[in-house]
Design a protein around this motif. Structure first.
Motif, mmCIF file in Angstrom:
data_model
loop_
_atom_site.group_PDB
_atom_site.id
_atom_site.type_symbol
_atom_site.label_atom_id
_atom_site.label_comp_id
_atom_site.label_asym_id
_atom_site.label_seq_id
_atom_site.Cartn_x
_atom_site.Cartn_y
_atom_site.Cartn_z
ATOM 1 N N LEU A 1 5.432 40.485 0.090
ATOM 2 C CA LEU A 1 6.378 41.628 0.872
ATOM 3 C C LEU A 1 6.885 41.046 2.236
ATOM 4 O O LEU A 1 8.125 41.127 2.673
ATOM 5 C CB LEU A 1 5.762 42.835 1.016
ATOM 6 N N GLU A 2 5.820 40.469 3.026
ATOM 7 C CA GLU A 2 6.222 39.982 4.208
ATOM 8 C C GLU A 2 7.249 38.834 4.324
ATOM 9 O O GLU A 2 8.276 38.776 4.950
ATOM 10 C CB GLU A 2 5.088 39.696 4.974
ATOM 11 N N MET A 3 7.117 38.122 2.987
ATOM 12 C CA MET A 3 7.849 36.896 3.248
ATOM 13 C C MET A 3 9.301 37.354 2.737
ATOM 14 O O MET A 3 10.507 36.917 3.011
ATOM 15 C CB MET A 3 7.473 35.794 1.913
ATOM 16 N N ARG A 4 9.355 38.245 1.807
ATOM 17 C CA ARG A 4 10.736 38.866 1.226
ATOM 18 C C ARG A 4 11.244 39.556 2.447
ATOM 19 O O ARG A 4 12.741 39.302 2.625
ATOM 20 C CB ARG A 4 10.333 40.127 0.117
ATOM 21 N N ARG A 5 10.714 40.113 3.326
ATOM 22 C CA ARG A 5 11.486 40.677 4.731
ATOM 23 C C ARG A 5 11.876 39.636 5.554
ATOM 24 O O ARG A 5 13.145 39.796 6.041
ATOM 25 C CB ARG A 5 10.687 41.667 5.319
ATOM 26 N N CYS A 6 11.141 38.481 5.703
ATOM 27 C CA CYS A 6 11.519 37.389 6.503
ATOM 28 C C CYS A 6 12.996 36.719 5.759
ATOM 29 O O CYS A 6 13.722 36.617 6.767
ATOM 30 C CB CYS A 6 10.490 36.398 6.692
ATOM 31 N N ILE A 7 13.011 36.711 4.829
ATOM 32 C CA ILE A 7 13.926 36.003 3.967
ATOM 33 C C ILE A 7 15.126 37.010 4.106
ATOM 34 O O ILE A 7 16.371 36.386 4.386
ATOM 35 C CB ILE A 7 13.618 35.487 2.586
ATOM 36 N N GLY A 8 15.086 38.267 3.938
ATOM 37 C CA GLY A 8 16.027 39.126 3.854
ATOM 38 C C GLY A 8 16.732 39.331 4.972
ATOM 39 O O GLY A 8 17.836 39.523 5.246
ATOM 40 N N VAL A 9 15.853 39.417 6.057
ATOM 41 C CA VAL A 9 16.229 39.684 7.634
ATOM 42 C C VAL A 9 17.240 38.436 7.858
ATOM 43 O O VAL A 9 18.328 38.695 8.414
ATOM 44 C CB VAL A 9 15.180 39.751 8.501
ATOM 45 N N ASP A 10 16.806 37.258 7.724
ATOM 46 C CA ASP A 10 17.417 36.188 8.252
ATOM 47 C C ASP A 10 18.751 36.002 7.428
ATOM 48 O O ASP A 10 19.873 35.425 7.660
ATOM 49 C CB ASP A 10 16.669 34.998 8.286
ATOM 50 N N ALA A 11 18.641 36.078 6.095
ATOM 51 C CA ALA A 11 19.644 35.976 5.148
ATOM 52 C C ALA A 11 20.789 36.800 5.482
ATOM 53 O O ALA A 11 21.971 36.441 5.485
ATOM 54 C CB ALA A 11 19.320 36.130 3.591
ATOM 55 N N ALA A 12 20.460 38.206 5.800
ATOM 56 C CA ALA A 12 21.572 39.169 6.099
ATOM 57 C C ALA A 12 22.320 38.749 7.334
ATOM 58 O O ALA A 12 23.554 38.832 7.736
ATOM 59 C CB ALA A 12 20.706 40.537 6.490
ATOM 60 N N ARG A 13 21.501 38.283 8.357
ATOM 61 C CA ARG A 13 22.098 37.573 9.692
ATOM 62 C C ARG A 13 23.037 36.581 9.460
ATOM 63 O O ARG A 13 24.377 36.451 9.818
ATOM 64 C CB ARG A 13 21.062 37.209 10.835
ATOM 65 N N LEU A 14 22.500 35.488 8.396
ATOM 66 C CA LEU A 14 23.515 34.376 8.253
ATOM 67 C C LEU A 14 24.424 34.770 7.480
ATOM 68 O O LEU A 14 25.752 34.296 7.510
ATOM 69 C CB LEU A 14 22.524 33.404 7.617
ATOM 70 N N ALA A 15 24.472 35.682 6.461
ATOM 71 C CA ALA A 15 25.554 36.280 5.534
ATOM 72 C C ALA A 15 26.624 36.730 6.721
ATOM 73 O O ALA A 15 27.695 36.690 6.326
ATOM 74 C CB ALA A 15 25.059 37.372 4.756
#
Length: 245
Positions: A108-122
Protein backbone atom coordinates in the motif's frame (compact mmCIF):
# COMPACT_ATOMS: atom_id res chain seq x y z
CA UNK A 1 -0.52 -32.77 -29.54
CA UNK A 2 -2.95 -35.68 -29.35
CA UNK A 3 -5.48 -36.54 -32.06
CA UNK A 4 -8.21 -34.94 -29.93
CA UNK A 5 -6.50 -31.57 -30.39
CA UNK A 6 -5.88 -31.02 -26.67
CA UNK A 7 -2.47 -30.37 -25.13
CA UNK A 8 -0.94 -31.92 -21.99
CA UNK A 9 -2.94 -29.93 -19.42
CA UNK A 10 -2.32 -32.46 -16.62
CA UNK A 11 1.44 -32.14 -16.98
CA UNK A 12 1.34 -28.36 -16.67
CA UNK A 13 -0.92 -28.67 -13.66
CA UNK A 14 1.55 -31.00 -11.97
CA UNK A 15 4.36 -28.56 -12.67
CA UNK A 16 2.28 -25.78 -11.09
CA UNK A 17 1.84 -27.86 -7.95
CA UNK A 18 5.55 -28.61 -7.72
CA UNK A 19 6.36 -24.94 -8.26
CA UNK A 20 3.96 -23.87 -5.49
CA UNK A 21 5.32 -26.40 -3.02
CA UNK A 22 8.93 -25.43 -3.63
CA UNK A 23 8.11 -21.71 -3.65
CA UNK A 24 6.41 -21.99 -0.26
CA UNK A 25 9.32 -24.04 1.10
CA UNK A 26 11.67 -21.17 0.20
CA UNK A 27 9.37 -18.39 1.45
CA UNK A 28 8.81 -20.10 4.81
CA UNK A 29 12.51 -20.75 5.37
CA UNK A 30 12.40 -24.51 5.07
CA UNK A 31 15.20 -23.96 2.59
CA UNK A 32 17.36 -21.00 3.56
CA UNK A 33 19.44 -18.83 1.21
CA UNK A 34 22.51 -20.78 0.19
CA UNK A 35 20.89 -24.17 0.74
CA UNK A 36 20.75 -26.65 -2.11
CA UNK A 37 17.44 -28.16 -3.13
CA UNK A 38 17.33 -31.95 -3.44
CA UNK A 39 18.33 -33.32 -6.86
CA UNK A 40 15.71 -33.50 -9.59
CA UNK A 41 15.47 -37.28 -9.30
CA UNK A 42 14.81 -37.08 -5.55
CA UNK A 43 12.24 -34.30 -5.95
CA UNK A 44 10.46 -36.25 -8.67
CA UNK A 45 10.24 -39.28 -6.38
CA UNK A 46 9.03 -37.20 -3.43
CA UNK A 47 6.30 -35.50 -5.46
CA UNK A 48 5.51 -38.68 -7.40
CA UNK A 49 5.86 -36.85 -10.70
CA UNK A 50 8.19 -37.13 -13.67
CA UNK A 51 11.45 -35.22 -13.86
CA UNK A 52 10.17 -33.00 -16.66
CA UNK A 53 7.59 -31.49 -14.28
CA UNK A 54 10.27 -30.89 -11.67
CA UNK A 55 12.62 -29.33 -14.23
CA UNK A 56 9.89 -27.02 -15.49
CA UNK A 57 9.07 -25.93 -11.93
CA UNK A 58 12.75 -25.24 -11.19
CA UNK A 59 13.06 -23.14 -14.32
CA UNK A 60 10.08 -21.05 -13.20
CA UNK A 61 11.59 -20.68 -9.73
CA UNK A 62 14.82 -19.46 -11.30
CA UNK A 63 12.99 -16.96 -13.51
CA UNK A 64 11.19 -15.61 -10.42
CA UNK A 65 14.46 -15.18 -8.52
CA UNK A 66 13.96 -17.94 -5.93
CA UNK A 67 16.80 -20.23 -6.99
CA UNK A 68 19.80 -20.48 -9.28
CA UNK A 69 20.07 -23.65 -11.32
CA UNK A 70 23.71 -24.60 -11.97
CA UNK A 71 24.07 -27.20 -14.70
CA UNK A 72 25.84 -30.13 -13.16
CA UNK A 73 25.94 -28.41 -9.79
CA UNK A 74 22.42 -28.61 -8.44
CA UNK A 75 19.96 -25.87 -7.50
CA UNK A 76 20.92 -23.24 -4.93
CA UNK A 77 18.34 -21.20 -3.00
CA UNK A 78 18.73 -17.44 -3.33
CA UNK A 79 17.92 -14.63 -0.91
CA UNK A 80 14.69 -13.41 -2.49
CA UNK A 81 15.13 -9.96 -0.93
CA UNK A 82 18.19 -9.53 -3.14
CA UNK A 83 17.23 -11.54 -6.22
CA UNK A 84 13.46 -11.32 -6.76
CA UNK A 85 11.45 -8.57 -8.41
CA UNK A 86 8.12 -6.98 -7.62
CA UNK A 87 6.30 -10.11 -8.75
CA UNK A 88 7.40 -11.59 -5.42
CA UNK A 89 4.46 -9.69 -3.87
CA UNK A 90 2.01 -11.86 -5.78
CA UNK A 91 3.90 -15.01 -4.78
CA UNK A 92 3.75 -13.96 -1.14
CA UNK A 93 0.01 -13.39 -1.47
CA UNK A 94 -0.45 -16.86 -2.95
CA UNK A 95 1.74 -18.64 -0.41
CA UNK A 96 -0.05 -21.40 1.48
CA UNK A 97 1.40 -20.07 4.74
CA UNK A 98 -0.74 -16.93 4.57
CA UNK A 99 0.12 -13.29 3.99
CA UNK A 100 2.23 -11.32 6.46
CA UNK A 101 0.28 -8.13 7.34
CA UNK A 102 3.41 -6.02 6.91
CA UNK A 103 3.57 -7.06 3.26
CA UNK A 104 0.13 -5.52 2.83
CA UNK A 105 1.38 -2.29 4.38
CA UNK A 106 4.48 -2.27 2.19
CA UNK A 107 2.42 -2.77 -0.96
CA UNK A 108 0.00 0.00 0.00
CA UNK A 109 2.88 2.38 0.71
CA UNK A 110 4.40 1.62 -2.67
CA UNK A 111 1.01 2.12 -4.31
CA UNK A 112 0.85 5.57 -2.72
CA UNK A 113 4.38 6.49 -3.83
CA UNK A 114 3.67 5.48 -7.42
CA UNK A 115 0.27 7.16 -7.48
CA UNK A 116 1.45 10.46 -6.04
CA UNK A 117 4.38 10.84 -8.42
CA UNK A 118 2.37 9.54 -11.38
CA UNK A 119 -0.30 12.16 -10.70
CA UNK A 120 2.33 14.91 -10.59
CA UNK A 121 3.94 13.73 -13.83
CA UNK A 122 0.57 13.27 -15.54
CA UNK A 123 -0.17 16.92 -14.76
CA UNK A 124 3.18 18.32 -15.86
CA UNK A 125 3.89 16.26 -18.97
CA UNK A 126 0.68 14.46 -19.89
CA UNK A 127 -1.20 15.16 -23.10
CA UNK A 128 -4.63 16.73 -23.37
CA UNK A 129 -5.95 13.38 -24.59
CA UNK A 130 -4.52 11.64 -21.54
CA UNK A 131 -6.06 14.25 -19.26
CA UNK A 132 -9.44 13.71 -20.90
CA UNK A 133 -9.21 9.95 -20.29
CA UNK A 134 -8.43 10.56 -16.61
CA UNK A 135 -11.43 12.89 -16.27
CA UNK A 136 -13.67 10.27 -17.90
CA UNK A 137 -12.29 7.51 -15.68
CA UNK A 138 -12.99 9.54 -12.54
CA UNK A 139 -16.60 10.03 -13.65
CA UNK A 140 -17.08 6.24 -13.57
CA UNK A 141 -16.81 6.05 -9.77
CA UNK A 142 -20.17 5.09 -8.33
CA UNK A 143 -21.60 3.84 -11.63
CA UNK A 144 -23.25 0.48 -10.85
CA UNK A 145 -22.64 -0.91 -14.33
CA UNK A 146 -18.87 -0.25 -14.29
CA UNK A 147 -16.62 -2.75 -12.56
CA UNK A 148 -13.28 -1.79 -11.05
CA UNK A 149 -13.45 1.93 -11.75
CA UNK A 150 -10.62 2.48 -9.26
CA UNK A 151 -8.19 0.26 -11.18
CA UNK A 152 -9.11 1.88 -14.50
CA UNK A 153 -8.62 5.36 -13.05
CA UNK A 154 -5.12 4.73 -11.72
CA UNK A 155 -4.11 2.91 -14.87
CA UNK A 156 -5.01 6.05 -16.82
CA UNK A 157 -3.05 8.25 -14.40
CA UNK A 158 0.04 6.05 -14.67
CA UNK A 159 -0.25 5.75 -18.47
CA UNK A 160 -0.55 9.53 -18.79
CA UNK A 161 2.50 10.03 -16.56
CA UNK A 162 4.56 8.46 -19.34
CA UNK A 163 6.66 6.45 -16.88
CA UNK A 164 6.96 2.86 -18.11
CA UNK A 165 8.64 1.67 -14.89
CA UNK A 166 5.63 2.93 -12.92
CA UNK A 167 3.35 0.90 -15.19
CA UNK A 168 5.36 -2.28 -14.66
CA UNK A 169 5.32 -1.74 -10.89
CA UNK A 170 1.57 -1.15 -10.99
CA UNK A 171 1.12 -4.38 -12.95
CA UNK A 172 2.90 -6.28 -10.16
CA UNK A 173 0.79 -4.59 -7.49
CA UNK A 174 -2.39 -5.51 -9.36
CA UNK A 175 -1.26 -9.14 -9.58
CA UNK A 176 -0.73 -9.11 -5.82
CA UNK A 177 -4.16 -7.57 -5.23
CA UNK A 178 -5.78 -10.23 -7.39
CA UNK A 179 -3.94 -12.91 -5.41
CA UNK A 180 -5.30 -11.74 -2.03
CA UNK A 181 -8.71 -10.24 -2.85
CA UNK A 182 -10.29 -10.66 0.59
CA UNK A 183 -7.89 -8.58 2.70
CA UNK A 184 -7.36 -5.97 0.00
CA UNK A 185 -11.08 -5.59 -0.70
CA UNK A 186 -11.44 -4.41 2.90
CA UNK A 187 -8.42 -2.12 2.75
CA UNK A 188 -9.36 -0.54 -0.58
CA UNK A 189 -13.08 -0.16 0.10
CA UNK A 190 -12.88 3.59 0.77
CA UNK A 191 -10.87 4.20 -2.41
CA UNK A 192 -13.27 2.20 -4.53
CA UNK A 193 -16.36 3.85 -3.07
CA UNK A 194 -14.96 7.34 -3.76
CA UNK A 195 -15.07 8.24 -0.05
CA UNK A 196 -12.51 10.96 -0.73
CA UNK A 197 -13.80 12.19 -4.12
CA UNK A 198 -11.45 11.58 -7.01
CA UNK A 199 -12.90 14.32 -9.24
CA UNK A 200 -10.61 17.11 -7.91
CA UNK A 201 -7.57 15.05 -8.89
CA UNK A 202 -8.23 14.96 -12.65
CA UNK A 203 -9.19 18.64 -12.42
CA UNK A 204 -5.76 19.45 -10.97
CA UNK A 205 -4.07 17.23 -13.56
CA UNK A 206 -5.95 18.89 -16.43
CA UNK A 207 -4.95 22.29 -15.02
CA UNK A 208 -1.32 21.09 -15.09
CA UNK A 209 -0.96 21.79 -11.38
CA UNK A 210 1.52 19.08 -10.43
CA UNK A 211 1.83 20.06 -6.77
CA UNK A 212 -1.93 20.03 -6.20
CA UNK A 213 -2.35 16.77 -8.11
CA UNK A 214 0.31 15.14 -5.93
CA UNK A 215 -1.33 16.48 -2.75
CA UNK A 216 -4.77 15.14 -3.67
CA UNK A 217 -3.38 11.79 -4.77
CA UNK A 218 -1.56 11.47 -1.45
CA UNK A 219 -4.80 12.12 0.47
CA UNK A 220 -6.71 9.53 -1.55
CA UNK A 221 -4.05 6.83 -1.42
CA UNK A 222 -3.33 7.29 2.29
CA UNK A 223 -6.83 6.03 3.12
CA UNK A 224 -5.96 2.37 2.71
CA UNK A 225 -2.78 2.75 4.77
CA UNK A 226 -4.78 4.38 7.57
CA UNK A 227 -7.27 1.48 7.48
CA UNK A 228 -4.38 -0.99 7.73
CA UNK A 229 -2.93 0.92 10.70
CA UNK A 230 -6.27 1.05 12.50
CA UNK A 231 -6.87 -2.65 12.07
CA UNK A 232 -3.40 -3.68 13.19
CA UNK A 233 -3.53 -1.28 16.15
CA UNK A 234 -6.75 -2.98 17.19
CA UNK A 235 -4.98 -6.33 17.09
CA UNK A 236 -7.11 -7.61 14.24
CA UNK A 237 -5.84 -10.23 11.83
CA UNK A 238 -6.00 -10.91 8.12
CA UNK A 239 -8.89 -13.26 8.84
CA UNK A 240 -10.84 -10.30 10.17
CA UNK A 241 -9.88 -8.30 7.10
CA UNK A 242 -11.04 -11.10 4.85
CA UNK A 243 -14.42 -11.03 6.52
CA UNK A 244 -14.51 -7.26 6.12
CA UNK A 245 -14.49 -6.59 9.89
Amino acid sequence: MSQSGFGPVARRSVSDEVFSELRDAVLTGRFAPGDSLPPERELAASFAVNRHAVREALQRLQAAGFVKVVHGGGTRVLDVRSSAGLDLLAHLARSGEGLDPTILRDGLEMRRCIGVDAARLAATRGTAEGHARIVAAAAAYGCPDIDDADRTFWLEVVETSGNFAFRLALNSLMHAIDSAPGPLDALLAADRSDLVPHAPLPAAIAARDGAEAARIADTILTQAIDVWAALTDDGRTLDHLTRGA
